[in-house]
Design a protein around this motif. Structure first.
Motif, short mmCIF file in Angstrom:
data_model
loop_
_atom_site.label_atom_id
_atom_site.label_comp_id
_atom_site.label_asym_id
_atom_site.label_seq_id
_atom_site.Cartn_x
_atom_site.Cartn_y
_atom_site.Cartn_z
N PHE A 49 -4.65 -1.30 -0.83
CA PHE A 49 -4.13 0.04 -1.08
C PHE A 49 -2.62 -0.05 -1.30
O PHE A 49 -1.93 -0.86 -0.68
CB PHE A 49 -4.41 0.97 0.11
N LEU A 50 -2.11 0.81 -2.17
CA LEU A 50 -0.68 0.97 -2.37
C LEU A 50 -0.36 2.45 -2.21
O LEU A 50 -0.58 3.26 -3.12
CB LEU A 50 -0.25 0.48 -3.75
N TYR A 51 0.11 2.81 -1.02
CA TYR A 51 0.37 4.21 -0.71
C TYR A 51 1.76 4.62 -1.20
O TYR A 51 2.75 3.94 -0.93
CB TYR A 51 0.27 4.44 0.81
N GLU A 52 1.81 5.73 -1.91
CA GLU A 52 3.05 6.24 -2.49
C GLU A 52 3.50 7.46 -1.70
O GLU A 52 2.96 8.54 -1.83
CB GLU A 52 2.83 6.60 -3.97
N GLY A 53 4.48 7.24 -0.84
CA GLY A 53 4.93 8.29 0.06
C GLY A 53 5.66 9.42 -0.63
O GLY A 53 6.15 9.29 -1.75
#
Length: 572
Positions: free
Chosen positions: A212-216
């Motif tokens: 996963f690559l979470y984009e805050g």
């Protein structure tokens, strides 16, 4: 990052919108262990890890069970720490024992979340491998400065990690916990085809684990966030009083050993960030993990509420607001005067030297402010302009000042800011950078002369040799950071700087101008440590961006390190 490593963003819902759909017991049963990485050994740990503290408090709102292991809190004093006045970090073996004991006491975590600046890569490499062994089924997540500056390329260096979270983590931490709970309940395979995972799933890693690559994003209302969960730091699994160590270490001042100096002391202090992001664009600074140029504040009322609570619970006599742009809004400072009335708390913060006007310095003093840290960086108009700081600082003009028998031109704004604060009883602490691209010997002499001018101002009317004179003289910061090109900054993208990075460390850059995440960049990032040091490559060649000769720069650096900056004025 190179094109092949960059994960292209697709249109996704804002994390805050997804969080609004969550129920307040949705994360019940999810165990999250935050691991805060150690920072430079040369400074005492004086600021508790507010990032993990805030995220832990946020997770609790939705039923999760968070804990914190703060590896930065430890400074061991033993034979192995010889030559280190403040003690040493935990060794890799000691860190493993601490984590093993923590997991044994609190239960194996579902998520292990690493937090740390870009300087913590080496430790994250060690700890991700250790945690994978100690908790093979745990979901490993890394966030903070390291993940935000390097993004997807970091997966190649931390292969054990399942997810990266860049930018602000308040919302995506909740979405990550929900994803992990779903995979735990349904099984990973069923979860992946359920259409219930967040849109930040990017595929399967070579080992078969989902990534996963979470984009805050910025939370909708900073005032609605809970205060940092400092109760999780009261004591570690071995009985060490972690929070008490922080409370009794000064936030700022000579004893803090962190390029701050002050003529006063404090007995018990804490910190809380009052604003996020930065509306300015200094070329050497990276603000991605705290909101980039999207600036937002907490209200004066909410700050007073937290100060009141911390005073009652922990007996603090000083509160630090370590954000860089506290004074952008004069109206908020006016509100502070009313909200802090009767609190009897001294406090300090950071802001710019052009932000003491419009009654701001006076109102800050009325509200109890006794300390402001200013990022002066240089007193040379030419260097300030190259740093993208010249517009507000240099535009009002320069003033000729005689120091040690020579004339120097200082920005009027800088001098006014120091005088404004001195007039109302606020101590000014300036931080400085040396070796910036284009900086000449005369440029650094101008910065040193400004420090000497401030010393003269602060000791005016005092008798040399007296304790009062010594205290006032020492309260003027004379340390300097070495200009360092951090990935993601404008300085790092400068063509001349890129040439030096390629020549000294072998860095290569893609067609988009971004660095390729290869072994050369990894070695460079591993060298990023104490910002006062001069970086050297494997052959011992120093990395220097300025326009002095390397010998002149190293001589000047030596004078700074020895506390003899006045000798720089004699250099030729």
């Amino acid at each position: 990052m190179s094109d092949k490593l960059r994960v292209l963003s697709k249109a996704k819902p804002e994390p805050s919108a997804l969080v609004r759909e969550m129920a307040y017991d949705e994360l019940k049963g999810v165990k999250v262990a935050f691991v805060n990485m150690p920072l430079r050994e040369t400074a005492m740990p004086n600021v508790p890890p507010e990032g993990p503290g805030l995220l832990a408090a946020r997770l609790r709102q939705y039923g999760a069970d968070p804990t914190i292991v703060d590896l930065n809190a430890y400074r061991i004093r033993d034979e192995a720490a010889a030559g280190k006045p403040n003690g040493r970090h935990l060794t890799e073996a000691e860190s493993e024992r601490l984590l093993a004991a923590h997991f044994h006491k609190h239960g194996e975590p579902d998520i292990i979340a690493f937090s740390g600046m870009i300087t913590t890569l080496r430790k994250q490499e060690q700890l991700s491998s250790i945690c994978r062994t100690l908790a093979p089924d745990a979901f490993l997540l890394t966030g903070g400065g390291l993940a935000t500056e390097l993004r997807a390329g970091l997966f190649d260096w931390l292969p054990e990690v399942d997810a990266l979270a860049h930018s602000e983590g308040d919302d995506v931490m909740l979405l990550c916990a929900r994803d992990v709970k779903l995979m735990k309940e349904l099984g990973t395979s069923k979860a992946l085809v359920s259409s219930k995972l967040s849109p930040f799933y990017t595929g399967v890693a070579p080992g078969g684990r989902p990534r996963f690559l979470y984009e805050g994003d910025r939370p909708v209302d900073l005032d609605s966030l809970p205060f940092a969960a400092w109760d999780l730091l009261h004591e570690d699994v071995f009985g060490n009083p972690i929070l008490e160590w922080y409370l009794t270490t000064p936030v700022w001042g000579i004893a803090a050993n962190n390029s701050s100096a002050a003529p006063f002391t404090m007995d018990r202090s804490l910190t809380t960030v009052s604003s996020r992001g930065c509306p300015y664009a200094c070329a050497f600074c990276y603000r991605g993990a705290q909101g980039e140029r999207l600036w937002g504040t907490r209200s004066a009322k909410k700050l007073a509420e937290e100060v009141r609570e911390r005073m009652a619970k922990y007996g603090i006599d000083f509160m630090g607001h370590p954000d860089d742009n506290f004074a952008v809004r004069p109206d908020r400072i006016e509100e502070l005067v009313k909200e802090y009335e009767g609190l009897n708390i001294r406090w300090g913060t950071h802001t710019r030297l052009d932000e003491t006007d419009k009654g701001r310095a006076e109102n800050m003093a009325k509200a109890g402010c006794v300390y402001i840290g200013f990022g002066a960086e240089s007193a040379s108009a030419a260097v300030l302009t190259r740093m993208n700081k010249g517009g507000f600082i240099v535009k009002p003009g320069l003033e000729t000042v005689r120091v040690n028998g020579s004339d120097y031109q200082f920005p009027k704004t800088m001098m006014r800011g120091i005088r404004d604060c001195r007039r109302v009883g606020i101590h000014s602490n300036c931080t400085w950078i040396m070796g910036y691209p284009g900086e000449t010997l005369e440029d650094i002499k101008t910065s040193v002369a400004f420090i000497q001018w401030q010393r003269e101002l602060y000791t005016e009317g005092l008798t040399p040799g007296t304790p009062d004179y010594a205290t006032a003289y020492a309260s003027v910061n004379a340390r300097m950071f070495t200009a360092t090109a951090y990935p993601g900054t404008e300085m790092f993208k400068d063509e001349a700087a890129k040439g030096l990075l390629s020549e000294t460390f072998g860095l290569t850059f893609g067609a988009d101008g971004e660095p390729v995440c290869d072994e050369a960049l990894r070695q460079y990032v591993l060298e990023l440590d104490d910002a006062t040091k001069v970086m050297h490559n494997a052959s011992g060649e120093p990395l220097y961006f300025g326009s002095m000769t390397k010998d002149q720069f190293l001589e000047a650096r030596d004078h700074v390190d020895k506390g003899e900056i006045e000798k720089i004025l004699e250099m030729s």
